[in-house]
Design a protein around this motif. Structure first.
Motif, mmCIF file in Angstrom:
data_model
loop_
_atom_site.group_PDB
_atom_site.id
_atom_site.type_symbol
_atom_site.label_atom_id
_atom_site.label_comp_id
_atom_site.label_asym_id
_atom_site.label_seq_id
_atom_site.Cartn_x
_atom_site.Cartn_y
_atom_site.Cartn_z
ATOM 1 N N PHE A 197 36.450 -23.417 25.446
ATOM 2 C CA PHE A 197 37.353 -22.282 25.227
ATOM 3 C C PHE A 197 38.815 -22.663 25.428
ATOM 4 C CE2 PHE A 197 33.224 -20.493 26.159
ATOM 5 C CZ PHE A 197 33.083 -19.617 25.098
ATOM 6 N N ASP A 198 39.164 -23.908 25.082
ATOM 7 C CA ASP A 198 40.571 -24.278 25.147
ATOM 8 C C ASP A 198 41.230 -23.982 23.802
ATOM 9 O OD1 ASP A 198 40.011 -26.333 23.364
ATOM 10 O OD2 ASP A 198 40.408 -27.948 24.769
ATOM 11 N N LEU B 179 39.331 -22.939 20.217
ATOM 12 C CA LEU B 179 39.322 -21.494 20.007
ATOM 13 C C LEU B 179 40.275 -21.042 18.897
ATOM 14 C CD1 LEU B 179 37.447 -19.594 21.462
ATOM 15 C CD2 LEU B 179 39.328 -18.863 22.897
ATOM 16 N N ARG B 180 40.750 -21.996 18.090
ATOM 17 C CA ARG B 180 41.547 -21.591 16.930
ATOM 18 C C ARG B 180 40.723 -20.641 16.076
ATOM 19 N NH1 ARG B 180 42.636 -27.055 14.257
ATOM 20 N NH2 ARG B 180 42.042 -25.853 12.436
ATOM 21 N N LYS B 181 41.367 -19.615 15.557
ATOM 22 C CA LYS B 181 40.655 -18.621 14.756
ATOM 23 C C LYS B 181 39.880 -19.270 13.606
ATOM 24 C CE LYS B 181 42.467 -16.118 11.548
ATOM 25 N NZ LYS B 181 43.156 -15.289 10.610
ATOM 26 N N SER B 182 40.489 -20.209 12.915
ATOM 27 C CA SER B 182 39.815 -20.846 11.778
ATOM 28 C C SER B 182 38.595 -21.653 12.229
ATOM 29 C CB SER B 182 40.788 -21.744 11.010
ATOM 30 O OG SER B 182 41.286 -22.772 11.845
ATOM 31 N N ILE B 183 38.683 -22.308 13.390
ATOM 32 C CA ILE B 183 37.546 -23.067 13.913
ATOM 33 C C ILE B 183 36.421 -22.107 14.295
ATOM 34 C CG2 ILE B 183 36.747 -24.599 15.764
ATOM 35 C CD1 ILE B 183 38.549 -25.999 13.727
ATOM 36 N N GLY B 184 36.783 -21.004 14.956
ATOM 37 C CA GLY B 184 35.779 -20.001 15.334
ATOM 38 C C GLY B 184 35.066 -19.432 14.133
ATOM 39 N N ARG B 185 35.804 -19.117 13.100
ATOM 40 C CA ARG B 185 35.174 -18.580 11.884
ATOM 41 C C ARG B 185 34.279 -19.617 11.210
ATOM 42 N NH1 ARG B 185 39.440 -14.847 8.566
ATOM 43 N NH2 ARG B 185 39.404 -13.086 9.989
ATOM 44 N N ARG C 187 31.546 -13.535 20.127
ATOM 45 C CA ARG C 187 32.441 -12.396 20.324
ATOM 46 C C ARG C 187 33.884 -12.771 20.026
ATOM 47 N NH1 ARG C 187 31.777 -9.546 25.827
ATOM 48 N NH2 ARG C 187 33.987 -9.768 26.090
ATOM 49 N N SER C 188 34.327 -13.923 20.501
ATOM 50 C CA SER C 188 35.716 -14.320 20.257
ATOM 51 C C SER C 188 35.956 -14.589 18.774
ATOM 52 C CB SER C 188 36.101 -15.523 21.107
ATOM 53 O OG SER C 188 35.390 -16.665 20.721
ATOM 54 N N SER C 189 34.953 -15.126 18.069
ATOM 55 C CA SER C 189 35.089 -15.355 16.628
ATOM 56 C C SER C 189 35.232 -14.050 15.873
ATOM 57 C CB SER C 189 33.878 -16.120 16.088
ATOM 58 O OG SER C 189 33.797 -17.383 16.673
ATOM 59 N N HIS D 172 42.343 -11.593 19.226
ATOM 60 C CA HIS D 172 42.365 -10.647 20.343
ATOM 61 C C HIS D 172 41.638 -11.176 21.575
ATOM 62 C CE1 HIS D 172 44.136 -7.862 17.559
ATOM 63 N NE2 HIS D 172 43.104 -7.982 16.754
ATOM 64 N N SER D 173 40.971 -12.304 21.474
ATOM 65 C CA SER D 173 40.262 -12.885 22.607
ATOM 66 C C SER D 173 41.240 -13.631 23.494
ATOM 67 C CB SER D 173 39.186 -13.863 22.136
ATOM 68 O OG SER D 173 38.185 -13.179 21.445
ATOM 69 N N ASP D 174 41.066 -13.472 24.789
ATOM 70 C CA ASP D 174 41.896 -14.177 25.762
ATOM 71 C C ASP D 174 41.041 -15.265 26.400
ATOM 72 O OD1 ASP D 174 43.388 -15.083 27.894
ATOM 73 O OD2 ASP D 174 44.007 -13.086 28.551
ATOM 74 N N PRO D 175 41.326 -16.536 26.079
ATOM 75 C CA PRO D 175 40.495 -17.621 26.612
ATOM 76 C C PRO D 175 40.412 -17.638 28.131
ATOM 77 C CG PRO D 175 41.982 -18.443 24.920
ATOM 78 C CD PRO D 175 42.376 -17.025 25.193
#
Length: 193
Positions: free
Chosen positions: A96-97, A101-107, A167-169, A174-177
């Motif tokens: 979760f660094d 946790l980049r949005k594109s990586i999460g997606r 959830r963060s993806s 809006h997710s706070d690591p």
């Protein structure tokens, strides 16, 4: 004639293009055409390096897996003499660094997870991820717990990590690591007591 030594650079550029295309519209958007347009190369170049779309997607997933485990190994080496709790927390922190946790990586991870239920190659890579993460966590828990409890606690923590990732993806930016890490660190404390 292609320049000598360009293959790794070109492959990395194409993988980043895949990640951008998936971020823009899911796996279905990551076609040879859209990736080639994003990367500014011909579809033939993509076929040269990856063979077909599945090869391109597999390489992207392997790239993400490799980056995650390289980052974990690097972070863990700094904590070789630390407590089990600190070492497990380090695994969570890397997951979760900022880079993970980049949005594109999460997606991209989310898209792969969804497709792994239907595509054998992606399911195999998902199983590699689960196996390696489970093994890392189980190894740490087993330093202070009986083997069966360590195995169960590793599964529980991995399920929590994956749940927080999901959830963060879905929540995007809006997710706070730090909040995610704090929640998971509380869980680690409970599992170690």
């Amino acid at each position: 004639m292609p320049k000598v030594g360009m293959a790794p650079v070109r492959r990395a550029q194409l993988i980043e293009s895949v990640i951008r295309c998936i971020d823009d519209g899911g796996l279905s958007k990551a076609t040879f055409k859209t990736v080639s347009q994003d990367a500014g190369v011909s579809a033939g170049i993509i076929a040269h390096y990856f063979g077909n779309k599945q090869g391109l997607l597999d390489a992207t997933m392997r790239h993400l897996l490799n980056n995650l485990f390289v980052d974990i190994k690097k972070a863990m080496s700094a904590y070789s003499e630390s407590s089990v709790q600190e070492r497990i927390q380090t695994i969570v922190e890397v997951n979760f660094d900022g880079s993970q946790l980049r949005k594109s990586i999460g997606r991209t991870w989310l898209s792969f997870w969804a497709e792994s239920a239907f595509k054998h190659d992606l399911a195999r890579l998902q199983n590699i991820y689960v196996g390696r993460m489970s093994s890392l966590l189980r190894h740490e828990f087993a330093k202070v717990q009986p083997r069966e409890l360590a195995r169960d606690n590793a599964k529980l923590l991995l399920a929590a990590i994956d749940g927080e990732w999901l959830r963060s993806s879905l929540e995007g930016d809006h997710s706070d690591p730090s909040v995610i890490r704090h929640r998971l660190n509380r869980l680690i404390g409970l599992l170690l007591n």
